[in-house]
Design a protein around this motif. Sequence first.
Motif, PDB file in Angstrom:
ATOM      1  N   VAL A   1       0.827  -1.218   0.000  1.00 36.92           N
ATOM      2  CA  VAL A   1       0.000   0.000   0.000  1.00 36.92           C
ATOM      3  C   VAL A   1       0.855   1.259   0.000  1.00 36.92           C
ATOM      4  O   VAL A   1       0.508   2.256  -0.645  1.00 36.92           O
ATOM      5  CB  VAL A   1      -0.946   0.011   1.225  1.00 36.92           C
ATOM      6  CG1 VAL A   1      -1.841   1.241   1.206  1.00 36.92           C
ATOM      7  CG2 VAL A   1      -1.774  -1.267   1.271  1.00 36.92           C
ATOM      8  N   HIS A   2       1.978   1.245   0.719  1.00 36.64           N
ATOM      9  CA  HIS A   2       2.777   2.450   0.915  1.00 36.64           C
ATOM     10  C   HIS A   2       4.254   2.188   0.586  1.00 36.64           C
ATOM     11  O   HIS A   2       4.771   1.097   0.853  1.00 36.64           O
ATOM     12  CB  HIS A   2       2.697   2.914   2.369  1.00 36.64           C
ATOM     13  CG  HIS A   2       1.311   3.200   2.850  1.00 36.64           C
ATOM     14  ND1 HIS A   2       0.593   4.292   2.423  1.00 36.64           N
ATOM     15  CD2 HIS A   2       0.508   2.525   3.724  1.00 36.64           C
ATOM     16  CE1 HIS A   2      -0.592   4.288   3.018  1.00 36.64           C
ATOM     17  NE2 HIS A   2      -0.672   3.239   3.807  1.00 36.64           N
ATOM     18  N   PRO A   3       4.971   3.209   0.077  1.00 30.74           N
ATOM     19  CA  PRO A   3       6.419   3.082  -0.089  1.00 30.74           C
ATOM     20  C   PRO A   3       7.106   2.989   1.270  1.00 30.74           C
ATOM     21  O   PRO A   3       6.614   3.494   2.278  1.00 30.74           O
ATOM     22  CB  PRO A   3       6.806   4.379  -0.813  1.00 30.74           C
ATOM     23  CG  PRO A   3       5.536   4.930  -1.370  1.00 30.74           C
ATOM     24  CD  PRO A   3       4.452   4.484  -0.450  1.00 30.74           C
ATOM     25  N   LEU A   4       8.281   2.345   1.266  1.00 39.29           N
ATOM     26  CA  LEU A   4       9.093   2.224   2.467  1.00 39.29           C
ATOM     27  C   LEU A   4      10.481   2.799   2.205  1.00 39.29           C
ATOM     28  O   LEU A   4      10.970   2.826   1.077  1.00 39.29           O
ATOM     29  CB  LEU A   4       9.256   0.755   2.875  1.00 39.29           C
ATOM     30  CG  LEU A   4       8.012  -0.012   3.311  1.00 39.29           C
ATOM     31  CD1 LEU A   4       8.392  -1.462   3.609  1.00 39.29           C
ATOM     32  CD2 LEU A   4       7.360   0.628   4.531  1.00 39.29           C
ATOM     33  N   SER A   5      11.125   3.253   3.277  1.00 35.60           N
ATOM     34  CA  SER A   5      12.548   3.580   3.244  1.00 35.60           C
ATOM     35  C   SER A   5      13.225   2.849   4.396  1.00 35.60           C
ATOM     36  O   SER A   5      12.583   2.505   5.397  1.00 35.60           O
ATOM     37  CB  SER A   5      12.782   5.092   3.337  1.00 35.60           C
ATOM     38  OG  SER A   5      12.444   5.569   4.632  1.00 35.60           O
ATOM     39  N   LEU A   6      14.527   2.602   4.243  1.00 39.66           N
ATOM     40  CA  LEU A   6      15.313   1.919   5.260  1.00 39.66           C
ATOM     41  C   LEU A   6      16.322   2.888   5.852  1.00 39.66           C
ATOM     42  O   LEU A   6      17.125   3.471   5.121  1.00 39.66           O
ATOM     43  CB  LEU A   6      16.060   0.719   4.661  1.00 39.66           C
ATOM     44  CG  LEU A   6      15.241  -0.340   3.916  1.00 39.66           C
ATOM     45  CD1 LEU A   6      16.147  -1.498   3.480  1.00 39.66           C
ATOM     46  CD2 LEU A   6      14.087  -0.852   4.761  1.00 39.66           C
ATOM     47  N   HIS A   7      16.279   3.043   7.182  1.00 44.54           N
ATOM     48  CA  HIS A   7      17.150   3.984   7.882  1.00 44.54           C
ATOM     49  C   HIS A   7      17.970   3.213   8.900  1.00 44.54           C
ATOM     50  O   HIS A   7      17.496   2.870   9.987  1.00 44.54           O
ATOM     51  CB  HIS A   7      16.298   5.050   8.560  1.00 44.54           C
ATOM     52  CG  HIS A   7      17.082   6.131   9.244  1.00 44.54           C
ATOM     53  ND1 HIS A   7      18.090   6.834   8.621  1.00 44.54           N
ATOM     54  CD2 HIS A   7      16.992   6.636  10.503  1.00 44.54           C
ATOM     55  CE1 HIS A   7      18.589   7.716   9.456  1.00 44.54           C
ATOM     56  NE2 HIS A   7      17.945   7.617  10.608  1.00 44.54           N
ATOM     57  N   GLY A   8      19.223   2.900   8.547  1.00 43.81           N
ATOM     58  CA  GLY A   8      20.049   2.055   9.384  1.00 43.81           C
ATOM     59  C   GLY A   8      20.626   2.759  10.591  1.00 43.81           C
ATOM     60  O   GLY A   8      20.867   3.968  10.582  1.00 43.81           O
ATOM     61  N   VAL A   9      20.871   1.965  11.648  1.00 45.14           N
ATOM     62  CA  VAL A   9      21.444   2.513  12.882  1.00 45.14           C
ATOM     63  C   VAL A   9      22.641   1.709  13.377  1.00 45.14           C
ATOM     64  O   VAL A   9      23.161   1.996  14.462  1.00 45.14           O
ATOM     65  CB  VAL A   9      20.376   2.584  14.007  1.00 45.14           C
ATOM     66  CG1 VAL A   9      19.286   3.569  13.655  1.00 45.14           C
ATOM     67  CG2 VAL A   9      19.793   1.203  14.297  1.00 45.14           C
ATOM     68  N   ALA A  10      23.112   0.702  12.607  1.00 48.63           N
ATOM     69  CA  ALA A  10      24.154  -0.175  13.140  1.00 48.63           C
ATOM     70  C   ALA A  10      25.260  -0.505  12.144  1.00 48.63           C
ATOM     71  O   ALA A  10      26.048  -1.417  12.401  1.00 48.63           O
ATOM     72  CB  ALA A  10      23.525  -1.476  13.644  1.00 48.63           C
TER      73      ALA A  10
END
Length: 284
Positions: A56-65
């Motif tokens: 339904v919606h676009p996603l983004s990936l925001h890494g922290v490690a």
Amino acid sequence: MALPDIPPVAGISLKPEHFRSALEARADGLWFEIHPENYMLDGGPRLRWLDAIREVHPLSLHGVAMSLGGPDRPDPQHLANWARLIERYEPVLISEHLAWSALDDVWFPDLLPVPMTRSALDRFCRNVDIMQTALGRQVLIENPARYVRFEGDGDEADFLAETVRRTGCGLLLDVNNLYVGSRNIDLNVQDWLRRIPADAIGEIHLAGHEVDTGLGEPLLIDTHGGPVAQPVWRLFETVIALIGPRPTLIERDTDLPAFGELIAERDRAARRLVPARKSAVAHV
């Protein structure tokens, strides 16, 4: 590497408490950002929910490690886990931090500060290159929240600009981090914005901060635990007037409110992007 061609619309960081609301939401242009480390699984309900939301919606990936600012090269298994998520969800944006969190196989649950030195810049660019090459994608690098200056520190804007020049990465401009730095270490916001490569900014973050419980107003802490503060909204308006609209995220990690409150903040950001979008079109 060119920035992804996505519209400058507003999104929300996605948490499991809001999976059903996110799936049912139909706000125009809504997108969601996740921390990929929470989804590096072989299966289970989290991935099933994310599969449904991605329909339904676009996603983004925001890494922290990824620990790009540390002395060690990025972990190959961690890169492979990223690659699987990218293949599965085809995120519109991927991003990481100017920070470090690992040393000699010891991992710290925090985004630790990087000294702005020439040797640190060389290591950081090396690691950004490794990540981008392994994933075949441009990575957006987020400016850090600043609390202290290191002895011999160079200039943050120059550090980021040189990273862009040497690696072809993009930038994720965290407006709250910029404001926190202006208060904590007298970072000159106007000068910073003039010298950063505006064309490299592919995403904006807005988040809340709090005053330090011991020092009070002299020290602000980037907590992502409350609404976006009014001075940060004003700085956001300055930023989009200067560089034009960019995909913008309301980032909330703790003390989660009802989903409707986050949507209201998201809509507030979206309204500020629309006049800028119209203005940009009018000047073409």
